[in-house]
Scaffold this active site. Structure first.
Site, short mmCIF file in Angstrom:
data_model
loop_
_atom_site.label_atom_id
_atom_site.label_comp_id
_atom_site.label_asym_id
_atom_site.label_seq_id
_atom_site.Cartn_x
_atom_site.Cartn_y
_atom_site.Cartn_z
N ASP A 94 -6.07 19.25 1.01
CA ASP A 94 -5.11 19.32 1.92
C ASP A 94 -4.80 20.97 2.24
O ASP A 94 -5.18 21.54 1.44
CB ASP A 94 -3.84 18.36 1.54
CG ASP A 94 -3.17 19.01 0.23
OD1 ASP A 94 -3.38 20.26 -0.17
OD2 ASP A 94 -2.24 18.17 -0.26
N SER A 95 -3.70 21.16 3.12
CA SER A 95 -3.54 22.50 3.42
C SER A 95 -2.42 23.13 2.60
O SER A 95 -2.32 24.31 2.80
CB SER A 95 -3.09 22.67 5.08
OG SER A 95 -2.27 22.12 5.11
N GLY A 96 -1.83 22.29 2.14
CA GLY A 96 -0.49 22.78 1.31
C GLY A 96 0.80 22.77 2.15
O GLY A 96 1.86 22.90 1.58
N PHE A 98 2.46 20.12 3.39
CA PHE A 98 3.73 19.55 2.81
C PHE A 98 4.55 19.80 1.75
O PHE A 98 5.61 19.76 1.87
CB PHE A 98 2.95 17.99 2.57
CG PHE A 98 3.94 16.91 2.08
CD1 PHE A 98 4.72 16.22 2.89
CD2 PHE A 98 3.96 16.75 0.84
CE1 PHE A 98 5.59 15.17 2.43
CE2 PHE A 98 4.80 15.64 0.42
CZ PHE A 98 5.70 15.09 1.15
N ASP A 148 -0.36 22.66 8.90
CA ASP A 148 0.78 22.06 9.96
C ASP A 148 2.00 22.07 9.58
O ASP A 148 2.14 22.48 8.24
CB ASP A 148 0.17 20.60 10.27
CG ASP A 148 0.29 19.90 8.97
OD1 ASP A 148 0.12 20.34 7.76
OD2 ASP A 148 0.95 18.44 9.16
N GLY A 218 2.99 13.23 8.97
CA GLY A 218 4.18 12.92 9.31
C GLY A 218 4.78 11.48 9.30
O GLY A 218 5.79 11.10 9.92
N ASP A 268 -4.79 8.70 1.48
CA ASP A 268 -4.71 9.12 0.09
C ASP A 268 -3.21 9.08 -0.48
O ASP A 268 -2.51 8.93 0.36
CB ASP A 268 -5.05 10.76 -0.04
CG ASP A 268 -3.87 11.54 0.65
OD1 ASP A 268 -2.93 11.94 -0.30
OD2 ASP A 268 -3.44 11.69 1.72
N CYS A 306 -8.89 -9.00 -12.94
CA CYS A 306 -9.48 -7.69 -13.01
C CYS A 306 -10.48 -7.35 -14.09
O CYS A 306 -10.12 -7.81 -15.20
CB CYS A 306 -8.33 -6.54 -13.10
SG CYS A 306 -8.80 -4.75 -12.86
N CYS A 308 -11.56 -4.24 -14.99
CA CYS A 308 -11.58 -2.86 -14.91
C CYS A 308 -11.55 -2.88 -16.78
O CYS A 308 -11.33 -3.65 -17.30
CB CYS A 308 -10.63 -2.09 -14.53
SG CYS A 308 -8.81 -2.31 -15.49
N CYS A 311 -8.19 -3.88 -18.44
CA CYS A 311 -8.02 -5.31 -18.61
C CYS A 311 -9.11 -5.90 -19.47
O CYS A 311 -8.69 -7.05 -19.66
CB CYS A 311 -7.98 -5.81 -17.35
SG CYS A 311 -6.47 -5.21 -16.23
N HIS A 337 -6.36 1.29 -14.52
CA HIS A 337 -6.49 0.10 -13.78
C HIS A 337 -5.77 0.43 -12.41
O HIS A 337 -6.67 -0.44 -11.66
CB HIS A 337 -5.36 -0.90 -14.57
CG HIS A 337 -4.95 -2.00 -13.72
ND1 HIS A 337 -5.53 -2.90 -13.71
CD2 HIS A 337 -3.84 -2.11 -12.97
CE1 HIS A 337 -5.15 -3.95 -12.89
NE2 HIS A 337 -3.99 -3.49 -12.61
#
Length: 373
Positions: A94-96, A98, A148, A218, A268, A306, A308, A311, A337
């Protein structure tokens, strides 16, 4: 020449959701996809080998945090993020933006960029679209984001419009400063807050700048889920069908399914790892707050459906014991998990799209998870 290529495979007849493949310099990713977040060049408590075992194809890292430490020049000297963290699959940074805009009184926005004080030591720094491109080029991720202004919620119309227009100007500056277009794909970001006319304008003008992929920023910043879905339903169809669409910062199971239905390809969120450190697991029957006393003698797995590692090998009672005693293994096991759960959920979503039954899958999942239909 673009570093990535999006291939649209199928559109679900029942829901309109997209099935695709995203070809990157570090492998092909089946979409829709959830990207685990590794803020500081690591998914908290997980090794790259463990992420591969759960079939993670792309992860996310954070420009702001890596700029502050260890510094982008050091990462570049190490051979870029892939070599630095021993991950040979795709990475998105990401651009940083946020993080910087979340600093509140510690930052000042001007047309040129943002002056801010580090949350670590109070030292003064400046980020501009050009500086962010320098940092992201040095980090070397496959997909990088424009700098942004992340509009807060709530925000009035004039503030949101001015913020959106600044984001557009910064997007153009960032694109002009991007030096590695053959190996790094720069995405544009659509802003506009909760105003549909601004979302439309942002989507159209961002496309005029021409990026290999587009993200919607946003959202999930404090508004209701109904409002988020309404804005998403309005905005996503405005974006090109031949390029990937990325909804930033969204990762709860219901939002993933509803985002896919509205045409999103990439997601994400820190949610699965953050709640794991607080002792909460995502399961096919809803959230399980393992630290609760009613699990003290529960010798069942977190999720009986599950397969995984967690589990297959450990009980709720044991994991609760680890969480209550602040043992690192507790957070590791729940993180394992939760990430497996979301990666597998996306696999199930892709299968449902391929079979034209995503709305049926949504109904079944929501009923099992305990969501309101």
């Amino acid at each position: 020449m673009n570093a990535i290529k999006y291939e649209l495979i199928k559109v679900c007849k029942q829901s309109g959701a997209r099935l695709g493949k995203l070809h990157t310099p570090h492998g092909t990713i089946d979409t829709p996809v959830f990207m685990p977040v590794g803020t500081q060049a690591t998914i908290k408590s997980m090794t790259p080998e463990e992420l591969k075992q759960m079939d993670a194809k792309i992860i996310l890292s954070n420009t702001y945090h890596l700029y502050l430490r260890p510094g982008h020049h050091l990462v570049e000297k190490a051979g870029g993020l892939h070599k630095f963290m021993n991950w040979d699959r795709a990475i998105l940074t990401d651009s940083g933006g946020f993080q910087v805009f979340s600093l509140g009184d510690l930052r000042k926005i001007t047309e040129e960029g943002v002056t801010f004080r580090s949350h670590l030591d109070g030292s003064k720094h400046f980020l501009s679209p050009e500086k962010v491109m320098e940092i992201e080029n040095a980090l070397g991720a496959d997909i990088i984001m424009s700098f942004d202004e992340c509009t807060p919620y709530p925000a009035d119309y004039n503030y949101t419009k001015n913020s959106m227009e600044r984001t557009l100007r910064w997007a153009e500056r960032g694109k002009n400063a991007h030096k590695k277009t053959d190996v790094q794909a720069l995405f544009g970001i659509v802003q506009g807050g909760m105003y549909k006319d601004l979302r439309y304008e942002s989507a159209m003008r961002t496309q005029e700048i021409d990026f290999p992929g587009y993200s919607i920023g946003g959202l999930s910043v404090g508004e209701s889920k109904e409002m988020m879905r309404d804005i998403l339903e309005h905005t996503a169809p405005l974006l090109p069908t031949d390029k990937p669409r990325y909804l930033m910062g969204v990762g709860s199971p219901d939002d993933l399914i509803d985002g896919v239905i509205r045409g999103i390809d990439m997601f994400d969120c820190v949610l699965p790892t953050r709640i794991a450190r607080n002792g909460t697991a995502m399961t096919s029957q809803g959230k399980v707050v393992v630290r609760n006393a009613n699990y003290a003698e529960s010798f069942e797995p977190l999720d009986s459906h599950c397969n995984c590692y967690t589990c297959q090998n450990y009980s709720r009672a044991y994991i609760r014991h680890l969480v209550k005693t602040n043992e690192i293994l507790g957070a590791r096991l729940i993180t394992t998990h939760n990430l497996h759960f979301l990666i597998n959920l996306m696999k199930q979503i892709r299968e449902a799209i391929a079979e034209d039954r995503l709305l049926d899958f949504r109904k079944e999942f929501f009923e099992s998870y305990g969501y309101q239909l």
